[in-house]
Design a protein around this motif. Structure first.
Motif, short mmCIF file in Angstrom:
data_model
loop_
_atom_site.label_atom_id
_atom_site.label_comp_id
_atom_site.label_asym_id
_atom_site.label_seq_id
_atom_site.Cartn_x
_atom_site.Cartn_y
_atom_site.Cartn_z
N ASP A 58 31.68 6.31 19.16
CA ASP A 58 31.58 7.98 19.36
C ASP A 58 31.64 8.79 18.13
OD1 ASP A 58 31.37 7.34 22.07
OD2 ASP A 58 33.79 6.99 22.27
N LYS A 59 31.48 8.29 16.94
CA LYS A 59 31.26 8.88 15.97
C LYS A 59 29.67 9.04 15.26
CE LYS A 59 33.25 9.55 11.38
NZ LYS A 59 34.19 9.09 10.19
N ILE A 60 29.35 10.16 14.94
CA ILE A 60 27.98 10.37 14.51
C ILE A 60 27.86 10.13 12.78
CG2 ILE A 60 25.96 11.65 14.29
CD1 ILE A 60 26.67 10.77 17.20
N TYR A 61 27.00 9.28 12.26
CA TYR A 61 26.64 9.10 10.93
C TYR A 61 25.41 9.49 10.73
CZ TYR A 61 31.06 6.05 11.21
OH TYR A 61 32.30 5.90 11.45
N SER A 62 25.09 9.76 9.20
CA SER A 62 23.67 9.92 9.00
C SER A 62 23.31 8.88 8.06
CB SER A 62 23.40 11.45 8.16
OG SER A 62 23.56 12.27 8.84
N VAL A 63 22.24 8.16 8.42
CA VAL A 63 21.90 7.02 7.70
C VAL A 63 20.25 7.06 7.42
CG1 VAL A 63 21.67 4.37 7.92
CG2 VAL A 63 23.27 5.59 9.13
N ALA A 64 19.92 6.49 6.25
CA ALA A 64 18.77 6.72 5.74
C ALA A 64 18.20 5.06 5.41
CB ALA A 64 18.53 7.30 4.66
N PRO A 65 16.84 4.85 5.70
CA PRO A 65 16.38 3.49 5.60
C PRO A 65 17.05 2.89 4.21
CG PRO A 65 14.72 4.77 6.34
CD PRO A 65 15.80 5.77 5.94
#
Length: 85
Positions: A58-65
């Motif tokens: 339930d936590k949003i993260y920003s992930v790049a390749p």
């Protein structure tokens, strides 16, 4: 079962969500956690201006390749360890 949702909406798709999903799948296989981690696609997690949006616990993260494998080890694997305690 830990659910890992990756946004496949337009903005995240353009920023590499397909590649992030592929990296996560390889991580699941190489770490032998296919019985503990479920990867799901999701439409718009509400963070379109950031990198690929990923929801874990339930936590949003920003992930790049470029940092997907590091994210998996730090957040997903740690989450699995916490579940065992």
């Amino acid at each position: 079962m830990t659910e890992l949702k990756i946004c496949v909406g337009s903005a995240c798709h353009l920023k590499g969500s397909t590649e992030v999903i592929d990296i996560f799948k390889k991580c699941v296989d190489s770490r032998n956690v296919s019985d503990k981690v479920e990867i799901k696609g999701a439409f718009c997690l509400g963070h379109c201006t950031e990198a690929v949006s990923v929801c874990l616990n339930d936590k949003i993260y920003s992930v790049a390749p470029e940092n997907a494998e590091t994210f998996f080890d730090k957040h997903v694997m740690d989450s699995l360890c916490e579940e065992l305690l």
